[in-house]
Structures are given as C-alpha cells and as structure tokens.
Design a protein around this motif. Structure first.
Motif, PDB file in Angstrom:
ATOM      1  N   ALA A   8       0.970  -1.186   0.031  1.00  0.00           N
ATOM      2  CA  ALA A   8       0.029  -0.038   0.077  1.00  0.00           C
ATOM      3  C   ALA A   8       0.856   1.213  -0.078  1.00  0.00           C
ATOM      4  CB  ALA A   8      -0.978  -0.197   1.260  1.00  0.00           C
ATOM      5  N   VAL A   9       0.467   2.343  -0.592  1.00  0.00           N
ATOM      6  CA  VAL A   9       0.938   3.563  -0.695  1.00  0.00           C
ATOM      7  C   VAL A   9      -0.116   4.660   0.036  1.00  0.00           C
ATOM      8  CG1 VAL A   9       1.866   5.520  -1.801  1.00  0.00           C
ATOM      9  CG2 VAL A   9       2.308   3.156  -2.714  1.00  0.00           C
ATOM     10  N   LEU A  10       0.175   5.218   1.080  1.00  0.00           N
ATOM     11  CA  LEU A  10      -0.628   6.071   1.726  1.00  0.00           C
ATOM     12  C   LEU A  10      -0.185   7.555   1.704  1.00  0.00           C
ATOM     13  CD1 LEU A  10      -0.733   3.916   5.285  1.00  0.00           C
ATOM     14  CD2 LEU A  10      -2.122   3.579   3.149  1.00  0.00           C
ATOM     15  N   ALA A  11      -1.097   8.490   1.132  1.00  0.00           N
ATOM     16  CA  ALA A  11      -0.774   9.672   0.852  1.00  0.00           C
ATOM     17  C   ALA A  11      -1.839  10.581   1.269  1.00  0.00           C
ATOM     18  CB  ALA A  11      -0.489   9.852  -0.653  1.00  0.00           C
ATOM     19  N   ARG A  12      -1.702  11.853   1.597  1.00  0.00           N
ATOM     20  CA  ARG A  12      -2.798  12.593   2.059  1.00  0.00           C
ATOM     21  C   ARG A  12      -2.717  13.903   1.024  1.00  0.00           C
ATOM     22  NH1 ARG A  12      -4.990  13.519   6.477  1.00  0.00           N
ATOM     23  NH2 ARG A  12      -3.525  12.271   7.707  1.00  0.00           N
ATOM     24  N   VAL A  13      -3.855  14.341   0.349  1.00  0.00           N
ATOM     25  CA  VAL A  13      -3.856  15.411  -0.484  1.00  0.00           C
ATOM     26  C   VAL A  13      -4.119  16.742  -0.092  1.00  0.00           C
ATOM     27  CG1 VAL A  13      -4.943  16.165  -2.706  1.00  0.00           C
ATOM     28  CG2 VAL A  13      -4.447  13.592  -2.266  1.00  0.00           C
ATOM     29  N   HIS A  14      -3.281  17.570  -0.260  1.00  0.00           N
ATOM     30  CA  HIS A  14      -3.757  18.914   0.089  1.00  0.00           C
ATOM     31  C   HIS A  14      -4.344  19.858  -1.143  1.00  0.00           C
ATOM     32  CE1 HIS A  14      -3.116  22.926   1.946  1.00  0.00           C
ATOM     33  NE2 HIS A  14      -2.484  23.434   0.877  1.00  0.00           N
ATOM     34  N   THR A  15      -5.274  20.478  -0.969  1.00  0.00           N
ATOM     35  CA  THR A  15      -5.786  21.315  -1.936  1.00  0.00           C
ATOM     36  C   THR A  15      -5.844  22.807  -1.659  1.00  0.00           C
ATOM     37  OG1 THR A  15      -8.196  21.028  -0.853  1.00  0.00           O
ATOM     38  CG2 THR A  15      -7.407  19.595  -2.612  1.00  0.00           C
ATOM     39  N   GLY A  16      -5.678  23.219  -0.195  1.00  0.00           N
ATOM     40  CA  GLY A  16      -5.715  24.578   0.200  1.00  0.00           C
ATOM     41  C   GLY A  16      -6.962  25.433  -0.504  1.00  0.00           C
ATOM     42  N   TRP A  17      -8.269  24.579  -0.718  1.00  0.00           N
ATOM     43  CA  TRP A  17      -9.332  25.148  -1.105  1.00  0.00           C
ATOM     44  C   TRP A  17     -10.653  24.758  -0.225  1.00  0.00           C
ATOM     45  CZ3 TRP A  17      -8.801  28.350  -4.915  1.00  0.00           C
ATOM     46  CH2 TRP A  17      -9.928  28.865  -5.765  1.00  0.00           C
ATOM     47  N   GLY A  18     -11.674  25.625  -0.278  1.00  0.00           N
ATOM     48  CA  GLY A  18     -12.676  25.562   0.806  1.00  0.00           C
ATOM     49  C   GLY A  18     -13.737  24.709   0.354  1.00  0.00           C
ATOM     50  N   LEU A  19     -13.747  24.371  -1.134  1.00  0.00           N
ATOM     51  CA  LEU A  19     -14.782  23.521  -1.380  1.00  0.00           C
ATOM     52  C   LEU A  19     -13.965  22.191  -2.225  1.00  0.00           C
ATOM     53  CD1 LEU A  19     -16.790  26.243  -3.435  1.00  0.00           C
ATOM     54  CD2 LEU A  19     -17.226  25.235  -1.208  1.00  0.00           C
ATOM     55  N   PRO A  20     -14.906  21.336  -2.193  1.00  0.00           N
ATOM     56  CA  PRO A  20     -14.600  19.940  -2.922  1.00  0.00           C
ATOM     57  C   PRO A  20     -13.932  20.158  -4.258  1.00  0.00           C
ATOM     58  CG  PRO A  20     -16.506  19.340  -1.520  1.00  0.00           C
ATOM     59  CD  PRO A  20     -16.191  20.969  -1.748  1.00  0.00           C
ATOM     60  N   LEU A  21     -12.803  19.493  -4.489  1.00  0.00           N
ATOM     61  CA  LEU A  21     -12.143  19.715  -5.923  1.00  0.00           C
ATOM     62  C   LEU A  21     -12.190  18.117  -6.545  1.00  0.00           C
ATOM     63  CD1 LEU A  21      -9.382  22.020  -5.304  1.00  0.00           C
ATOM     64  CD2 LEU A  21     -11.402  22.361  -6.414  1.00  0.00           C
ATOM     65  N   ASN A  22     -12.078  18.273  -7.941  1.00  0.00           N
ATOM     66  CA  ASN A  22     -11.794  16.756  -8.513  1.00  0.00           C
ATOM     67  C   ASN A  22     -10.187  16.699  -8.455  1.00  0.00           C
ATOM     68  OD1 ASN A  22     -14.561  16.516  -9.070  1.00  0.00           O
ATOM     69  ND2 ASN A  22     -14.452  17.785 -10.955  1.00  0.00           N
ATOM     70  N   VAL A  23      -9.804  15.704  -8.341  1.00  0.00           N
ATOM     71  CA  VAL A  23      -8.184  15.502  -8.017  1.00  0.00           C
ATOM     72  C   VAL A  23      -7.827  14.331  -8.727  1.00  0.00           C
ATOM     73  CG1 VAL A  23      -6.208  15.322  -6.480  1.00  0.00           C
ATOM     74  CG2 VAL A  23      -7.852  17.206  -6.192  1.00  0.00           C
ATOM     75  N   CYS A  24      -6.640  14.310  -9.215  1.00  0.00           N
ATOM     76  CA  CYS A  24      -5.768  12.951  -9.918  1.00  0.00           C
ATOM     77  C   CYS A  24      -4.424  12.756  -8.919  1.00  0.00           C
ATOM     78  CB  CYS A  24      -5.607  13.031 -11.459  1.00  0.00           C
ATOM     79  SG  CYS A  24      -7.137  12.777 -12.274  1.00  0.00           S
ATOM     80  N   VAL A  25      -4.292  11.776  -8.613  1.00  0.00           N
ATOM     81  CA  VAL A  25      -3.113  11.515  -7.860  1.00  0.00           C
ATOM     82  C   VAL A  25      -2.042  10.305  -8.620  1.00  0.00           C
ATOM     83  CG1 VAL A  25      -2.057  10.422  -5.881  1.00  0.00           C
ATOM     84  CG2 VAL A  25      -3.717  12.023  -5.575  1.00  0.00           C
ATOM     85  N   HIS A  26      -0.777  10.817  -8.845  1.00  0.00           N
ATOM     86  CA  HIS A  26      -0.071   9.654  -9.752  1.00  0.00           C
ATOM     87  C   HIS A  26       1.012   8.982  -8.738  1.00  0.00           C
ATOM     88  CE1 HIS A  26      -1.344  11.757 -13.268  1.00  0.00           C
ATOM     89  NE2 HIS A  26      -1.485  12.613 -12.798  1.00  0.00           N
ATOM     90  N   TYR A  27       1.136   7.591  -8.732  1.00  0.00           N
ATOM     91  CA  TYR A  27       2.062   6.940  -7.997  1.00  0.00           C
ATOM     92  C   TYR A  27       3.057   6.443  -9.211  1.00  0.00           C
ATOM     93  CZ  TYR A  27      -1.885   6.961  -5.156  1.00  0.00           C
ATOM     94  OH  TYR A  27      -2.927   7.388  -4.199  1.00  0.00           O
ATOM     95  N   VAL A  28       4.420   6.674  -8.923  1.00  0.00           N
ATOM     96  CA  VAL A  28       5.721   6.160  -9.611  1.00  0.00           C
ATOM     97  C   VAL A  28       6.502   5.517  -8.609  1.00  0.00           C
ATOM     98  CG1 VAL A  28       7.341   6.586 -11.284  1.00  0.00           C
ATOM     99  CG2 VAL A  28       5.212   7.833 -11.383  1.00  0.00           C
ATOM    100  N   GLY A  29       7.062   4.211  -8.927  1.00  0.00           N
ATOM    101  CA  GLY A  29       8.053   3.622  -8.102  1.00  0.00           C
ATOM    102  C   GLY A  29       8.796   2.492  -8.959  1.00  0.00           C
TER     103      GLY A  29
END
Length: 126
Positions: A105-126
C-alpha cells in the motif's frame, strides 16, 4: 588555462541521512568526493482520480506492488471529471504530502488549500 566544464554538486549530510533512512539513495558520493549518480526505470505507474476531494483527504492505494520503505513518488493535480477533460493547473494549490509506503500500500494525503471539494488525480511512480 582551460576552465573545467564539469558540474560539481554535493548533497548536505542531512539530506543523505534522510535518503538512507527513507529508502534507496538516488545519489551518493564515492571515496574521492565526486558524485556518483544512479537511476532506474520505474517499475510501476498508477493514477487515481476522484471527485469531491476535500483538503487533507487520504488517497490510499491498497494492493500496490510495493514493500515497506520502498521509494515511491506521488504528485497531484486538479482534474476535469467526469468530462474526461484531463488535468490542469488551477487556482488551488494541489499536492500530496505525508506519503508512507507500507507492504502492499501507498498512503498519501492530498492538500488542496481550497474551501470547496475539488476533482483531483494522484499519480504514483515507483
């Protein structure tokens, strides 16, 4: 007199220590002090996209082909979902933080700095 055109660089000792603790080092110095660079091709790449992501949301990839302590790089961007319009750089400051690699497993927290929900993509490379 001919000027040496080679670029010389060195990593601070604290950075080298952090690399040794966190996983395989990507750069090190040999006994002469000259840097020795190593790189390997990525063994996997994965992208997860989600809608309604709030600041501090977890993006955990369970079933990842990883072992604890393995080096994995993550990145994040805003996305046009579900229209499939791709990723873009908007006004929100979107990035991953607090990334931990455990067995499978890869565990990551996403920071948006935005007051409303956003659509986000996260990329994992290893």
């Amino acid at each position: 007199m001919r000027k040496d055109s080679r670029v010389r660089w060195a990593l601070p000792a604290t950075l080298l220590l952090a690399a040794a603790v966190a996983g395989p080092a990507i750069a090190s110095a040999d006994s002469s002090g000259a840097p020795a660079q190593t790189s390997t091709a990525a063994t996997f790449a994965q992208t997860q996209c989600r809608g309604g992501v709030t600041d501090g949301a977890l993006f955990n990839w369970y079933g990842a082909p990883v072992v604890a302590g393995q080096a994995v790089v993550t990145s994040a961007a805003e996305a046009n979902l579900p229209s499939g319009g791709g990723e873009f750089i908007g006004d929100a400051h979107v990035y991953t933080e607090s990334v931990a690699v455990v067995d499978n497993a890869v565990l990551a927290r996403v920071h948006t700095g935005w007051g409303l929900p956003l659509n986000v993509c996260v990329h994992y490379v290893g």
